[in-house]
Design an enzyme around this catalytic site. Structure first.
Site, PDB file in Angstrom:
ATOM      1  N   ASP A   1       0.847  -1.192   0.000  1.00  0.00           N
ATOM      2  CA  ASP A   1       0.000   0.000   0.000  1.00  0.00           C
ATOM      3  C   ASP A   1       0.883   1.243   0.000  1.00  0.00           C
ATOM      4  O   ASP A   1       2.032   1.186   0.441  1.00  0.00           O
ATOM      5  CB  ASP A   1      -0.876   0.039   1.262  1.00  0.00           C
ATOM      6  CG  ASP A   1      -2.026  -0.958   1.216  1.00  0.00           C
ATOM      7  OD1 ASP A   1      -2.259  -1.561   0.156  1.00  0.00           O
ATOM      8  OD2 ASP A   1      -2.702  -1.119   2.249  1.00  0.00           O
TER       9      ASP A   1
ATOM     10  N   ARG B   1      -0.847  -0.518  -8.772  1.00  0.00           N
ATOM     11  CA  ARG B   1      -2.247  -0.190  -8.481  1.00  0.00           C
ATOM     12  C   ARG B   1      -2.418   1.332  -8.540  1.00  0.00           C
ATOM     13  O   ARG B   1      -1.737   2.058  -7.822  1.00  0.00           O
ATOM     14  CB  ARG B   1      -2.626  -0.679  -7.076  1.00  0.00           C
ATOM     15  CG  ARG B   1      -4.026  -0.235  -6.632  1.00  0.00           C
ATOM     16  CD  ARG B   1      -4.199  -0.310  -5.111  1.00  0.00           C
ATOM     17  NE  ARG B   1      -3.965  -1.624  -4.595  1.00  0.00           N
ATOM     18  CZ  ARG B   1      -3.526  -1.863  -3.331  1.00  0.00           C
ATOM     19  NH1 ARG B   1      -3.309  -0.874  -2.499  1.00  0.00           N
ATOM     20  NH2 ARG B   1      -3.320  -3.094  -2.929  1.00  0.00           N
TER      21      ARG B   1
ATOM     22  N   LYS C   1      -6.671   7.197  -6.506  1.00  0.00           N
ATOM     23  CA  LYS C   1      -6.705   8.670  -6.516  1.00  0.00           C
ATOM     24  C   LYS C   1      -5.886   9.241  -5.365  1.00  0.00           C
ATOM     25  O   LYS C   1      -5.358  10.333  -5.464  1.00  0.00           O
ATOM     26  CB  LYS C   1      -8.149   9.142  -6.431  1.00  0.00           C
ATOM     27  CG  LYS C   1      -8.935   8.834  -7.702  1.00  0.00           C
ATOM     28  CD  LYS C   1     -10.312   9.447  -7.669  1.00  0.00           C
ATOM     29  CE  LYS C   1     -11.130   8.964  -8.863  1.00  0.00           C
ATOM     30  NZ  LYS C   1     -12.518   9.445  -8.796  1.00  0.00           N
TER      31      LYS C   1
ATOM     32  N   HIS D   1     -13.489   2.939  -7.234  1.00  0.00           N
ATOM     33  CA  HIS D   1     -14.915   2.587  -7.328  1.00  0.00           C
ATOM     34  C   HIS D   1     -15.608   3.454  -8.359  1.00  0.00           C
ATOM     35  O   HIS D   1     -16.812   3.331  -8.563  1.00  0.00           O
ATOM     36  CB  HIS D   1     -15.592   2.798  -5.972  1.00  0.00           C
ATOM     37  CG  HIS D   1     -14.843   2.152  -4.857  1.00  0.00           C
ATOM     38  ND1 HIS D   1     -14.076   2.853  -3.960  1.00  0.00           N
ATOM     39  CD2 HIS D   1     -14.713   0.848  -4.546  1.00  0.00           C
ATOM     40  CE1 HIS D   1     -13.511   1.999  -3.111  1.00  0.00           C
ATOM     41  NE2 HIS D   1     -13.867   0.788  -3.458  1.00  0.00           N
TER      42      HIS D   1
ATOM     43  N   ARG E   1     -13.698   5.434   9.157  1.00  0.00           N
ATOM     44  CA  ARG E   1     -13.373   6.132   7.895  1.00  0.00           C
ATOM     45  C   ARG E   1     -14.370   5.765   6.802  1.00  0.00           C
ATOM     46  O   ARG E   1     -14.864   6.620   6.081  1.00  0.00           O
ATOM     47  CB  ARG E   1     -11.968   5.760   7.418  1.00  0.00           C
ATOM     48  CG  ARG E   1     -10.862   6.580   8.006  1.00  0.00           C
ATOM     49  CD  ARG E   1      -9.658   6.703   7.080  1.00  0.00           C
ATOM     50  NE  ARG E   1      -9.058   5.446   6.671  1.00  0.00           N
ATOM     51  CZ  ARG E   1      -8.161   4.772   7.396  1.00  0.00           C
ATOM     52  NH1 ARG E   1      -7.771   5.226   8.574  1.00  0.00           N
ATOM     53  NH2 ARG E   1      -7.641   3.653   6.956  1.00  0.00           N
TER      54      ARG E   1
HETATM   55  P1  FAD Z   1     -14.202   8.652  -5.536  1.00  0.00           P
HETATM   56  O1  FAD Z   1     -13.442   9.714  -6.235  1.00  0.00           O
HETATM   57  O2  FAD Z   1     -14.233   8.690  -4.030  1.00  0.00           O
HETATM   58  O3  FAD Z   1     -15.673   8.616  -6.069  1.00  0.00           O
HETATM   59  C1  FAD Z   1     -15.941   8.649  -7.459  1.00  0.00           C
HETATM   60  C2  FAD Z   1     -17.231   7.922  -7.752  1.00  0.00           C
HETATM   61  O4  FAD Z   1     -17.087   6.520  -7.395  1.00  0.00           O
HETATM   62  C3  FAD Z   1     -18.408   8.394  -6.931  1.00  0.00           C
HETATM   63  O5  FAD Z   1     -19.010   9.551  -7.507  1.00  0.00           O
HETATM   64  C4  FAD Z   1     -19.313   7.168  -6.973  1.00  0.00           C
HETATM   65  O6  FAD Z   1     -19.969   7.078  -8.218  1.00  0.00           O
HETATM   66  C5  FAD Z   1     -18.315   6.022  -6.866  1.00  0.00           C
HETATM   67  N1  FAD Z   1     -18.121   5.664  -5.444  1.00  0.00           N
HETATM   68  C6  FAD Z   1     -17.051   5.983  -4.682  1.00  0.00           C
HETATM   69  N2  FAD Z   1     -17.214   5.492  -3.426  1.00  0.00           N
HETATM   70  C7  FAD Z   1     -18.415   4.903  -3.391  1.00  0.00           C
HETATM   71  C8  FAD Z   1     -19.172   4.240  -2.378  1.00  0.00           C
HETATM   72  N3  FAD Z   1     -18.708   4.120  -1.122  1.00  0.00           N
HETATM   73  N4  FAD Z   1     -20.379   3.727  -2.684  1.00  0.00           N
HETATM   74  C9  FAD Z   1     -20.881   3.857  -3.941  1.00  0.00           C
HETATM   75  N5  FAD Z   1     -20.217   4.481  -4.962  1.00  0.00           N
HETATM   76  C10 FAD Z   1     -18.997   5.000  -4.679  1.00  0.00           C
HETATM   77  N6  FAD Z   1      -5.299   5.038  -1.225  1.00  0.00           N
HETATM   78  C11 FAD Z   1      -4.027   5.290  -0.880  1.00  0.00           C
HETATM   79  O7  FAD Z   1      -3.654   6.452  -0.672  1.00  0.00           O
HETATM   80  N7  FAD Z   1      -3.127   4.261  -0.759  1.00  0.00           N
HETATM   81  C12 FAD Z   1      -3.459   2.968  -1.003  1.00  0.00           C
HETATM   82  O8  FAD Z   1      -2.615   2.073  -0.887  1.00  0.00           O
HETATM   83  C13 FAD Z   1      -4.793   2.691  -1.406  1.00  0.00           C
HETATM   84  N8  FAD Z   1      -5.176   1.438  -1.709  1.00  0.00           N
HETATM   85  C14 FAD Z   1      -6.437   1.219  -2.196  1.00  0.00           C
HETATM   86  C15 FAD Z   1      -6.795  -0.055  -2.614  1.00  0.00           C
HETATM   87  C16 FAD Z   1      -8.032  -0.279  -3.199  1.00  0.00           C
HETATM   88  C17 FAD Z   1      -8.402  -1.656  -3.663  1.00  0.00           C
HETATM   89  C18 FAD Z   1      -8.944   0.815  -3.354  1.00  0.00           C
HETATM   90  C19 FAD Z   1     -10.284   0.615  -3.989  1.00  0.00           C
HETATM   91  C20 FAD Z   1      -8.603   2.066  -2.901  1.00  0.00           C
HETATM   92  C21 FAD Z   1      -7.373   2.290  -2.315  1.00  0.00           C
HETATM   93  N9  FAD Z   1      -6.997   3.556  -1.868  1.00  0.00           N
HETATM   94  C22 FAD Z   1      -5.701   3.781  -1.490  1.00  0.00           C
HETATM   95  C23 FAD Z   1      -8.017   4.629  -1.702  1.00  0.00           C
HETATM   96  C24 FAD Z   1      -8.069   5.581  -2.881  1.00  0.00           C
HETATM   97  O9  FAD Z   1      -6.924   6.405  -2.894  1.00  0.00           O
HETATM   98  C25 FAD Z   1      -9.311   6.485  -2.806  1.00  0.00           C
HETATM   99  O10 FAD Z   1      -9.212   7.298  -1.647  1.00  0.00           O
HETATM  100  C26 FAD Z   1     -10.627   5.780  -2.752  1.00  0.00           C
HETATM  101  O11 FAD Z   1     -10.640   4.633  -3.555  1.00  0.00           O
HETATM  102  C27 FAD Z   1     -11.749   6.727  -3.236  1.00  0.00           C
HETATM  103  O12 FAD Z   1     -11.579   7.066  -4.609  1.00  0.00           O
HETATM  104  P2  FAD Z   1     -12.407   6.367  -5.798  1.00  0.00           P
HETATM  105  O13 FAD Z   1     -11.565   6.392  -7.001  1.00  0.00           O
HETATM  106  O14 FAD Z   1     -12.825   5.007  -5.347  1.00  0.00           O
HETATM  107  O15 FAD Z   1     -13.718   7.197  -5.996  1.00  0.00           O
END
Ligand code: FAD
Length: 278
Positions: free
Chosen positions: A107, A158, A161, A202, A259
């Protein structure tokens, strides 16, 4: 014991619960990335205990027929105590995992850890010819350069954002700018990487874009999402694409659950409904 309200996002306090969850996921063609919750340890005993648990987890996965990888946090296995401690623990975990054919993700934490994390990843990935992956964050301005550096490293990357609030001098702080950068990074990776792209998001728009880019360039990729977030989409996507669910477990589940519950109104409503029993 984890209350039912948290069990949407956390797979139990011990590895047995996590692996049982993985078994159910695998039954629906979703693979797993198992994470023992913990970060920022300043006590050597905590560091060594989690590093040991990861090695045991690798053995458990290897002995099973489960489709599972693991994901570790640098400050969980010693980075706050010094780069040497982190490297030693990571090397031991990766060596155990490489011998047993289990993939190890690293991570990415806040920007003060980026160099140490990428250096350790690159050395181990080159030494083992793969078997290791690292996370990069689109909100950091440096990431484009980092991804160029990683393009020919034989591991996986990976793309996320970014989950940490970072200073504006080094990070895009506006959501639209982060989205633009995320898309640009995906475009670069699908053009330049031979394989090993993981879309950790997501966001339906980003997943759609990755599918388009896969169509244009043919580069293999996988989609990764968190346990409890867009579960239905995970199962639907798994009918056509490789999907991994990030499965956290462990005694330190409270802050992680908090969180997840706070980040979206739907999750908060879900948590309240579960607490109120309606
Ligand atoms: P967002 O920008 O939060 O949302 C965009 C769209 O996605 C939303 O408008 C909605 O349509 C959909 N969405 C998002 N969340 C939801 C929800 N809860 N329910 C329904 N729809 C939703 N971050 C790090 O800094 N370091 C890491 O090592 C790390 N590892 C990760 C590993 C995985 C498998 C994942 C999925 C995330 C990880 N992250 C990590 C977190 C990442 O940086 C983001 O903070 C987090 O994934 C939110 O961004 P997003 O791209 O999912 O969507």
């Amino acid at each position: 014991m984890i209350p039912p309200v948290a069990s949407r996002f956390v797979a139990g306090e011990g590895p047995a619960g996590a692996l049982e969850h993985v078994r159910q996921l695998n039954g629906r063609d979703v693979k797993a990335i198992v994470n023992l919750l913990g970060e920022h340890y300043d006590d050597r005993e905590d560091v060594d205990a989690d590093a040991r648990e990861y090695r045991e987890l690798v053995e458990d996965i290897a002995r099973s027929d489960l489709e599972a990888t693991i994901s570790v946090k640098p400050t969980q296995i010693g980075l706050d105590l010094g780069e040497r401690v982190f490297r030693e623990n990571l090397e031991e975990i990766v060596e155990t995992a490489a011998d047993r054919g289990v993939f190890v993700w690293i991570d990415m934490e806040d920007h003060t850890t980026t160099d140490a994390t990428l250096d350790a990843y690159e050395d181990l990935a080159r030494e083992h010819g793969g078997g290791v992956g690292v996370c990069v964050q689109a909100n950091l301005k440096r990431t484009r350069g980092d991804v160029e550096r990683l393009a020919d490293v034989p591991g996986k990357v990976r793309f996320v954002k970014g989950a940490y609030d970072e200073p504006p001098e080094i990070a895009y702080t506006d959501g639209a700018a982060v989205n633009r950068e995320y898309e640009a990074l995906l475009e670069f990776a699908f053009e330049q990487f031979e394989d090993g792209i993981a879309v950790g998001s997501h966001d339906p728009a980003m997943i759609e874009r990755a599918i388009e880019l896969h169509g244009e360039h043919g580069t293999d990729f996988e989609i990764q999402m968190l346990m409890g977030v867009r579960n239905d989409a995970q199962f639907e996507l798994a009918e056509e694409y490789e999907v991994y669910q990030y499965v956290p477990y462990g005694a330190r589940w409270k802050s992680y659950f908090y969180r997840r519950a706070m980040e979206r109104k739907e999750n908060l409503r879900f948590a309240l409904r579960a607490v109120l029993g309606r």
